[in-house]
Write a protein that holds these residues in place. Structure first.
Motif, PDB file in Angstrom:
ATOM      1  N   LEU A 112      -2.364   6.420  -3.829  1.00 28.32           N
ATOM      2  CA  LEU A 112      -2.454   6.186  -2.465  1.00 28.32           C
ATOM      3  C   LEU A 112      -2.785   4.602  -2.320  1.00 28.32           C
ATOM      4  N   ALA A 113      -2.081   4.003  -1.289  1.00 28.14           N
ATOM      5  CA  ALA A 113      -2.017   2.519  -1.245  1.00 28.14           C
ATOM      6  C   ALA A 113      -2.682   2.196   0.081  1.00 28.14           C
ATOM      7  N   TYR A 114      -3.259   1.042  -0.129  1.00 29.25           N
ATOM      8  CA  TYR A 114      -4.260   0.611   1.162  1.00 29.25           C
ATOM      9  C   TYR A 114      -3.584  -0.791   1.547  1.00 29.25           C
ATOM     10  N   ALA A 115      -2.831  -0.878   2.739  1.00 34.82           N
ATOM     11  CA  ALA A 115      -2.195  -1.905   3.265  1.00 34.82           C
ATOM     12  C   ALA A 115      -2.800  -2.491   4.457  1.00 34.82           C
ATOM     13  N   THR A 116      -2.708  -3.764   4.654  1.00 33.61           N
ATOM     14  CA  THR A 116      -3.195  -4.517   5.847  1.00 33.61           C
ATOM     15  C   THR A 116      -2.264  -5.765   5.954  1.00 33.61           C
ATOM     16  N   GLY A 117      -2.557  -6.444   6.945  1.00 28.23           N
ATOM     17  CA  GLY A 117      -1.906  -7.916   7.364  1.00 28.23           C
ATOM     18  C   GLY A 117      -2.054  -8.698   6.152  1.00 28.23           C
ATOM     19  N   ARG A 118      -3.238  -8.472   5.560  1.00 28.46           N
ATOM     20  CA  ARG A 118      -3.664  -9.486   4.349  1.00 28.46           C
ATOM     21  C   ARG A 118      -3.105  -9.017   2.928  1.00 28.46           C
ATOM     22  N   GLY A 119      -2.422  -7.997   2.974  1.00 28.36           N
ATOM     23  CA  GLY A 119      -1.729  -7.639   1.637  1.00 28.36           C
ATOM     24  C   GLY A 119      -2.017  -6.275   1.519  1.00 28.36           C
ATOM     25  N   ARG A 120      -1.610  -5.723   0.439  1.00 28.03           N
ATOM     26  CA  ARG A 120      -1.717  -4.426   0.085  1.00 28.03           C
ATOM     27  C   ARG A 120      -1.462  -3.914  -1.472  1.00 28.03           C
ATOM     28  N   THR A 121      -2.141  -3.025  -1.703  1.00 28.10           N
ATOM     29  CA  THR A 121      -2.127  -2.396  -3.158  1.00 28.10           C
ATOM     30  C   THR A 121      -2.685  -0.805  -3.311  1.00 28.10           C
TER      31      THR A 121
END
Length: 298
Positions: free
Chosen positions: A135-144
């Motif tokens: 499960l990845a978490y992505a925003t305009g600040r980054g992703r991981t």
């Protein structure tokens, strides 16, 4: 040159900050130091990353220290994952505020191929490997990545002795990849991790029951499916997903790029058709289709 050096120092400082979030999970100094060295190696610009190259990057005489960290030292990977997820949400997430398109979670698969007889999973061919759902978490600040599950085929869970030889607990049971993805997204929702959308490829989006679960929970989502799937539309209770686009006028198709690929912009024609128009007055549902610019009728 000064800017590059400042960026490198900033990265090194932030990596140490991340390390401090979970360093208390290790009882002794050696695994604490090895964990930081391992992290530094993973983000280093190495052509190949394995135990030996990571050890060389850390200045170790051999890979034994990193191998002990991963294989012998007693530490709880789930507790470290919880710490890292908290760090990620604090640095990348924001308070929940409707359908912010800058936040997505994407279930996906990764499976580094291994050669050991105790490796687990399937690589789509006859091969030893480890297969997982992430499960990845992505925003305009980054992703991981913020969660993971090890996928065990039924051929493994039905063979308890084989599982024991690979260090897999007897409580492990067979679960489909879709079930794993659903459980991870459900957990993230229950833990109030802020997000705007859930997205997934067709390997997960084909599941009508999962799409229905997200809809009932009022979770915004974009799920890919195959052209042979079905959706509820204004024309029929259960309609082939490609049906509404068969005779769509040419002007309804909009040419857009979905990002750059190996050979430049990936340009397709896109169109949408409304689905479930009577479901809720404050919600609208769409089926989005794309077609090849060169072969629009295939």
């Amino acid at each position: 040159m000064g800017g590059v050096l400042a960026d490198a120092r900033s990265w090194a400082g932030e990596l140490r900050t991340l390390h401090e979030w979970f360093v208390h999970r290790f009882a002794r100094s050696e695994p604490r130091e090895s964990a930081l060295a391992y992290m530094r190696g993973l983000v280093a610009p190495l052509e190949r990353k394995n135990g030996r190259t990571l050890a060389e990057e850390a200045g170790h005489a051999g890979p034994d220290r990193l191998h002990r960290l991963l294989n012998r030292i007693d530490w709880d990977a789930d507790e470290v994952l919880d710490d890292v997820r908290e760090y990620v949400v604090q640095h990348l997430g924001r308070p929940r505020c409707g359908a912010d398109r800058g936040r997505h979670r994407l279930p996906g698969e990764r499976g580094p191929v291994g050669r050991g007889s105790a490796a687990v999973g399937t690589a789509g061919r006859t091969e030893n490997c480890q297969a997982g759902v992430f499960l990845a978490y992505a925003t305009g600040r980054g992703r991981t990545l913020i969660d993971r599950r090890l996928y065990l085929p039924a051929s493994w869970t039905d063979d308890r002795e084989r599982c024991r030889r690979a260090g897999i607990d007897d409580t492990a049971v067979f679960e489909t990849k879709v079930a794993m993805a659903r459980a991870m997204v459900r957990r993230a929702s229950e833990e109030k991790i802020p997000f705007g959308w859930v997205t997934a490829d067709a390997g997960y989006g084909y599941s009508k029951s999962w799409r229905s679960e997200l809809e009932r929970a009022d979770v915004f989502h974009v799920m890919a499916t195959t052209r042979h799937g079905t959706v509820v539309t204004r024309w029929a209770m259960d309609h082939p997903v490609h049906g509404p686009f068969r005779d769509l006028p040419r002007q309804k198709w909009k040419r857009r790029s979905c990002g750059n690929g190996a050979h430049g912009p990936r340009v397709f024609d896109w169109a949408r058709a409304e689905a479930r128009p009577w479901h809720r007055k404050d919600r609208r549902h769409w089926v989005i289709a794309r077609r090849s610019v060169r072969r629009p009728h295939t």
